[in-house]
Enzyme design. Sequence first.
Site, mmCIF file in Angstrom:
data_model
loop_
_atom_site.group_PDB
_atom_site.id
_atom_site.type_symbol
_atom_site.label_atom_id
_atom_site.label_comp_id
_atom_site.label_asym_id
_atom_site.label_seq_id
_atom_site.Cartn_x
_atom_site.Cartn_y
_atom_site.Cartn_z
ATOM 1 N N SER A 1 3.893 -2.233 -4.845
ATOM 2 C CA SER A 1 3.346 -3.224 -3.922
ATOM 3 C C SER A 1 2.080 -2.744 -3.224
ATOM 4 O O SER A 1 1.141 -3.523 -3.023
ATOM 5 C CB SER A 1 4.400 -3.598 -2.877
ATOM 6 O OG SER A 1 5.553 -4.118 -3.493
ATOM 7 N N HIS B 1 2.150 -2.028 2.162
ATOM 8 C CA HIS B 1 1.317 -3.206 1.923
ATOM 9 C C HIS B 1 0.023 -3.129 2.729
ATOM 10 O O HIS B 1 -1.075 -3.355 2.205
ATOM 11 C CB HIS B 1 2.088 -4.478 2.300
ATOM 12 C CG HIS B 1 3.229 -4.775 1.389
ATOM 13 N ND1 HIS B 1 3.906 -5.977 1.402
ATOM 14 C CD2 HIS B 1 3.825 -4.030 0.409
ATOM 15 C CE1 HIS B 1 4.854 -5.964 0.487
ATOM 16 N NE2 HIS B 1 4.834 -4.783 -0.111
#
Length: 256
Positions: free
Chosen positions: A128, A178
């Site tokens: 991610s 993230h």
Amino acid sequence: MFLRNESFKEFLRFYPIVSGLVALHLVLWFLTDFLQLGFAIGLERWGIGLNALVLNGEYWRLVTPIFLHNGLGHAFFNSFSLILFGPALEQMLGKVKFSMMYLFAGIIGNLGTFLINPDSFQPHLGASGAIFGIFGVYVFMVMNRKDLIDAANSQIIMVIFILGFVMSFRPGINIYAHLFGLIGGFAIAPVVLRNARSFSLWQVRAKYARSYDDHEVRFDPNRWQKRRRFGGVNGKNILWGVIIFLVVLSLFGRFL
């Protein structure tokens, strides 16, 4: 730019880095979660992100979690994001710069996670952070390199980026990977986008067609019929058929 119109064969040929990453995600899931082979489980334990062990000198754990996932659903959705957003950027940057950007963003995401809580024994893994690095490059384009991305694709990337960022606050999501992955992608964008050109599937096809013609010149009277057959609707059906199959498999995977 974000609509995949290539045949499956074209996709593998045009975007070897993205294809290789997706294959690696699924192979590692298959070995560790599905077959549960001893050596693969040991490899996952060796490579999973654990900040306390990084603090103890196991610095490879800043890199290896990028390629590992927690179950098929996790591996699939990260791979699906790569299939949608990675190909255009791979062609714009080239294989070397794309790989450099992807690894840099993923490492920055894991490094940010480590710096926030270096003593944590909470495991983390997944691509991610690197994928948010891809978004970071696109956000930089929208803000500073409008010559590389048109208004319609700018709107698409910003909407999906905002939705993805909001969903990052759900329980169990590593928001720091993230956030720092996004920062890493945005920070390296000026370097990797130097001399980049906007994405054009027609130019990509022409490039590979010239490469083929340089090696072997031949006349095939059925050339255009074959291109329509394998590079058109049927080719797209193959690719999307694989994607739909993986979606169904991921749903079943939650109950295994």
